[in-house]
Design a protein around this motif. Structure first.
Motif, PDB file in Angstrom:
ATOM      1  N   THR A 467       0.802  -0.728   0.246  1.00 25.30           N
ATOM      2  CA  THR A 467      -0.213   0.195   0.233  1.00 25.30           C
ATOM      3  C   THR A 467       0.780   1.111  -0.037  1.00 25.30           C
ATOM      4  O   THR A 467       0.651   2.254  -0.921  1.00 25.30           O
ATOM      5  N   SER A 468       1.946   1.441   1.124  1.00 25.01           N
ATOM      6  CA  SER A 468       2.583   2.478   0.704  1.00 25.01           C
ATOM      7  C   SER A 468       3.586   2.638  -0.301  1.00 25.01           C
ATOM      8  O   SER A 468       3.742   3.702  -0.779  1.00 25.01           O
ATOM      9  N   ALA A 469       3.891   2.017  -1.140  1.00 22.74           N
ATOM     10  CA  ALA A 469       4.991   2.098  -2.446  1.00 22.74           C
ATOM     11  C   ALA A 469       3.619   2.576  -3.530  1.00 22.74           C
ATOM     12  O   ALA A 469       3.826   2.433  -3.871  1.00 22.74           O
ATOM     13  N   ALA A 470       2.298   2.052  -2.945  1.00 25.93           N
ATOM     14  CA  ALA A 470       2.020   2.446  -3.987  1.00 25.93           C
ATOM     15  C   ALA A 470       1.605   4.113  -3.963  1.00 25.93           C
ATOM     16  O   ALA A 470       0.976   4.898  -5.053  1.00 25.93           O
ATOM     17  N   ILE A 471       1.443   4.001  -2.999  1.00 24.26           N
ATOM     18  CA  ILE A 471       0.564   5.643  -2.623  1.00 24.26           C
ATOM     19  C   ILE A 471       1.841   6.644  -2.622  1.00 24.26           C
ATOM     20  O   ILE A 471       1.779   8.140  -3.498  1.00 24.26           O
ATOM     21  N   ALA A 472       3.131   6.450  -2.434  1.00 24.23           N
ATOM     22  CA  ALA A 472       4.043   6.665  -2.634  1.00 24.23           C
ATOM     23  C   ALA A 472       4.884   7.843  -3.417  1.00 24.23           C
ATOM     24  O   ALA A 472       4.308   9.263  -4.179  1.00 24.23           O
ATOM     25  N   PRO A 473       4.249   7.525  -4.690  1.00 24.96           N
ATOM     26  CA  PRO A 473       4.829   8.105  -5.809  1.00 24.96           C
ATOM     27  C   PRO A 473       2.955   8.863  -6.604  1.00 24.96           C
ATOM     28  O   PRO A 473       3.777  10.295  -6.700  1.00 24.96           O
ATOM     29  N   VAL A 474       1.938   8.699  -6.003  1.00 28.06           N
ATOM     30  CA  VAL A 474       0.860   9.581  -5.688  1.00 28.06           C
ATOM     31  C   VAL A 474       1.055  10.383  -5.498  1.00 28.06           C
ATOM     32  O   VAL A 474       1.149  12.051  -5.968  1.00 28.06           O
ATOM     33  N   ILE A 683       4.378   5.907 -14.223  1.00 29.49           N
ATOM     34  CA  ILE A 683       5.340   4.713 -14.335  1.00 29.49           C
ATOM     35  C   ILE A 683       5.476   3.943 -13.317  1.00 29.49           C
ATOM     36  O   ILE A 683       5.537   2.724 -13.438  1.00 29.49           O
ATOM     37  N   SER A 684       6.082   4.545 -12.665  1.00 28.46           N
ATOM     38  CA  SER A 684       6.345   3.749 -11.054  1.00 28.46           C
ATOM     39  C   SER A 684       5.413   3.173 -10.449  1.00 28.46           C
ATOM     40  O   SER A 684       5.394   1.816  -9.630  1.00 28.46           O
ATOM     41  N   VAL A 685       4.253   4.100 -10.566  1.00 26.76           N
ATOM     42  CA  VAL A 685       3.332   3.254 -10.058  1.00 26.76           C
ATOM     43  C   VAL A 685       2.316   2.532 -10.352  1.00 26.76           C
ATOM     44  O   VAL A 685       2.253   1.091 -10.481  1.00 26.76           O
ATOM     45  N   ALA A 686       2.851   2.187 -12.383  1.00 26.56           N
ATOM     46  CA  ALA A 686       1.920   1.145 -13.133  1.00 26.56           C
ATOM     47  C   ALA A 686       3.142  -0.123 -12.772  1.00 26.56           C
ATOM     48  O   ALA A 686       2.535  -1.226 -12.178  1.00 26.56           O
ATOM     49  N   SER A 687       4.084   0.202 -12.840  1.00 26.72           N
ATOM     50  CA  SER A 687       5.295  -1.444 -12.359  1.00 26.72           C
ATOM     51  C   SER A 687       4.880  -1.588 -11.093  1.00 26.72           C
ATOM     52  O   SER A 687       5.403  -2.924 -11.076  1.00 26.72           O
TER      53      SER A 687
END
Length: 793
Positions: A467-474, A683-687
């Motif tokens: 969850t944190s990895a997906a939230i951070a770039p946004v 790109i970061s979110v997608a990957s």
């Protein structure tokens, strides 16, 4: 042996790193190729002279881009005469320029396309029809303007419209009159061109010319003559260089960030795999080498793709930069083989650097990790992460408070520091914040029947690393987009308000299609019109923006206008040159002559010019000077004639458009940076989500065995994605808000005027929507494919 599914999950997790490296290398390659290109080449009107002598450069102040200071009139004639006597020199021609334009044509501010006929010998083009001008009423002009020999033509000059008869046309740009007529319209001499006799070697003549000129100028030959390109082109290239440099640096930084995030998340997902490797005897060093090897493959392949793409796209990128105003017309890119090679090496180094932290984390995995079955993150927050996150958040909060009390220069730095500190701090603290925030966000869904809300909440709070990895770039993207775009709009709005409040006038008369207002246009305005020019002061001949003002200037600006041999200067100029009130300022004018003037007043640096002179003094030394604007302080006049290239607008409208070209370039620069950052973030979110979804095949199987339909599984994933993007966007707004309100408050206190934060909502909403669409696609599409494979199995 690694299964096909495991291999698919692994390389899916590295797809984002590959794309990030490829794009980063492509941007760096394109930027470097354009930055290292030679420019627009030698100006056509001077390219016919193999040897050119340029006056010494001045010292620009305040970002002013102007021509070099002219020689003194006597020195210019002395140099021309001595250079004409050199062996092999057919003629030494003093180049002069003045403002000339036909009604209906367009010219940029500062352009001077009028020249004496003798200067036509320096051009690469020549007469296409007719003959040279012989009397004061004749002119030769560009045949593309549509006038033929014998036709009458109206030409706008600094004095006003003049009427000529076309004696001939040329197959190149410019307006050429007799030398005597040009002497009445031109200023000083900055360039002397040497026309050589056939067979004369330019380098030999140039060497002799350097001995004659000495320190009074620069002798240019060959490609070095492109230093005489118009200063507007130099400023455009400088702005373009800033854009390209920022693009390259931002791409390199974000590439490291993306690669680091991707490999860190991949290591977190593969803890069981690394635990198994440790169980069968793999050493920590071997595990590190494994991660570095994977990064090397990603870096080499991605950098090759990026280098090739950068070379292929460089010409197209150049065209876009010219259209956007970041490169001058006629600019061409040069391909140098070592640029893509260097960019490739940088891409590989960036990939390895990004994998460094992940490799160390992987090497510390214990053999017992192979026994874990649950995907619960039991200890996502370490002591070091707690301390670093709290320190970064505190520093960001301190910077936010500091923007309220800082000056204009420190305000921007503190705002960026606040955004960076809060972004880094909240990103580090996300594992502990994700649970409570998810609970608040999913509380409305909990009242609805069904297990979707429960699954969403439990999945997000259980796998906090994911969850944190997906939230951070946004979070980072929204914070950056809001702060940068809104800060630019807030600052521009405040500057417009300041300019409008600084002038007391009924209306403003502004040029339309011309570089400025002529004396004829100004004469129809009851008010004041600063006559824009350039002067050179101090021993280093510092370049200073100046204006000639009339007594009406006092009514518009509440500053006493200089009279006779007096001058008014800004505080910064006075401090730099010791020109206090009552002192004598030595200035070199546009025609090269020197004047000694008494300083009668020192004014605030917020004034639109650095030096203020009597209007008649400026006109005497700069026959081609134009007024930037005329402020009407009297009653409404009759409509202005269309042929003067002027129109009346409200003062507030002029204040908003005064720096319209600069504001347009700054805004485009801002949007380019936001677009690049948002693109990389997506790109970061997608990957991250692709890798996370690929690793949840077991979860999907459990849900299906529990009775969930494929639609319910996909709906749960889509709801999780919406929650992730919503939380990231909300935290991004929280990060940007303190700095933005601090900037507005600081500008309000400094200017003493009402300044409100201006948020660029269309771009903010666009960035959030883009993140949501990309994240949903990266989650739902691979999950749908996995569910189909289960059904076939």
């Amino acid at each position: 042996m690694i299964s096909l599914a495991t291999a698919r999950e692994r390389w899916t997790s590295f797809l984002g790193s590959f794309v990030a490296v490829a794009l980063g290398v492509a941007v760096v390659t394109m930027s470097a190729l354009v930055l290292l290109s030679d420019g627009t080449g030698v100006p056509g009107r001077l390219a016919g002279a193999p040897v050119l002598v340029q006056s010494p450069a001045g010292e620009p102040t305040g970002g002013v881009f102007t021509e070099n200071p002219p020689w003194a009139p006597g020195r210019a004639e002395e140099l021309r005469r001595k250079l004409a006597e050199l062996p092999g020199v057919a003629a030494a021609v003093a180049d002069r320029s003045f403002y000339a334009q036909t009604p209906g044509s367009e010219q940029r501010k500062g352009e001077r396309q009028g020249h004496p006929w003798s200067a036509a010998a320096l051009a690469t083009y020549a007469l296409s029809a007719g003959r040279p001008p012989a009397t004061a009423g004749e002119i030769v002009l560009d045949d593309s303007l549509g006038h033929g020999p014998g036709e009458p033509v109206t030409v706008l000059t600094a004095r006003g419209p003049r009427y000529f008869s076309v004696s001939g046309t040329m197959d190149g740009p410019g307006y050429y009159v007799t030398d005597r007529s040009a002497a009445e319209l031109t200023g000083g001499v900055r360039v002397i061109g040497l026309v050589l006799e056939p067979g004369t070697e330019a380098t030999r003549v140039a060497d002799t010319a350097r001995r004659i000129v000495g320190g009074d100028g620069t002798v240019l030959t060959g490609a070095a003559r492109d230093a005489l390109a118009p200063r507007q082109d130099e400023m455009t290239r400088w702005i373009g260089g800033q854009v390209l440099t920022a693009m390259a640096l931002l791409s390199a930084f974000v590439t490291v960030f993306n690669v680091s995030s991707t490999f860190a998340f991949a290591v977190a997902q593969r803890r069981r795999e690394f635990g198994l490797l440790r169980t069968i005897g793999a050493t920590p060093r071997q595990v590190r080498r494994l991660v570095y090897g994977e990064a090397l493959v990603v870096g080499v392949v991605g950098a090759v793709a990026g280098s090739i793409a950068g070379m292929a796209l460089a010409p197209a990128m150049t065209g876009l930069l010219i259209d956007a105003g970041f490169q001058p017309a006629g600019f061409e890119v040069s391909i140098r083989w070592w640029v893509p090679a260097a960019a490739w090496a940088l891409g590989v180094a960036v990939a390895l650097a990004g994998a460094g932290a992940a490799s160390r984390r992987a090497s510390r995995v214990k053999p017992l990790e192979a026994m874990r079955e649950a995907a619960v993150d039991s200890r996502p927050m370490t002591r070091r992460r707690w301390i670093t996150g709290l320190v970064a958040t505190s520093l960001g909060a301190v910077c936010s408070v500091g923007t309220v009390f800082a000056g204009a220069d420190a305000m921007v730095l503190l705002a960026l520091g606040a955004a960076m500190g809060l972004t880094a701090g909240l990103t580090l603290l996300l594992p502990v914040l994700a649970g409570p925030l998810t609970g608040v966000l999913t509380r409305p869904l909990a009242r609805r029947p069904g297990a979707t809300a429960v699954l969403v909440r439990e999945n997000m709070t259980t796998a906090v690393r994911r969850t944190s990895a997906a939230i951070a770039p946004v979070l980072a993207t929204v914070a950056f987009a809001v702060l940068i775009t809104s800060a630019v709009q807030t600052t521009q709005s405040a500057d417009t308000t300041r300019q409008a409040a600084a002038v007391r006038a009924e209306a403003a008369v502004v040029p339309r299609g011309t570089p400025g207002l002529s004396d004829a246009a100004v004469a129809r305005v009851d008010g004041t019109a600063p006559l824009s020019t350039t002067v050179y002061g101090g021993e280093g001949r510092a370049v200073l923006s100046a204006a000639g003002v009339s007594p009406g200037f006092e009514q518009a600006y509440r500053v006493r206008a200089p009279r006779g041999n007096t001058v008014v200067v800004t505080a910064a100029v006075a401090a730099a040159h010791g020109w206090g009130e009552g002192r004598t300022a030595v200035l070199t004018f546009e025609d090269g002559s020197v004047g000694r003037l008494r300083v009668t007043a020192v004014v605030d640096d917020s004034m639109p010019y650095q030096v203020f002179l009597p209007r008649e003094l400026v006109r005497a030394h700069d026959p081609s000077a134009l007024a930037d604007v005329a402020y009407r302080t009297g009653p409404t006049p009759a409509p202005l004639p269309a042929g003067l290239g002027a129109e009346e607008v409200p003062v507030a409208v002029y204040a908003a458009s005064d720096d319209a070209e600069e504001d347009r370039l700054v805004w485009r620069f801002t949007l380019i940076l936001v677009t690049i950052t948002a693109g990389y973030t997506m790109i970061s979110v997608a990957s991250t989500l692709l890798a996370a979804t690929a690793g949840r095949t077991r979860d999907f199987r459990v849900l299906r065995l529990s009775g969930a339909t494929p639609r319910q599984v996909l709906l749960t994933l889509a709801a999780e994605t919406c929650c992730v993007v919503t939380l990231g966007a909300a935290l991004g707004l929280v990060v940007a808000a303190p700095a933005l309100f601090g900037i507005a408050h600081g500008l309000r206190e400094e200017l003493g005027l009402p300044v409100e934060p201006a948020v660029a909502w269309p771009w903010v909403v666009g960035v959030i929507t883009g993140c949501l669409l990309v994240a949903t696609a990266a989650t739902v599409l691979p999950a749908r494919a996995a569910l189909r494979r289960m059904r076939r199995a």
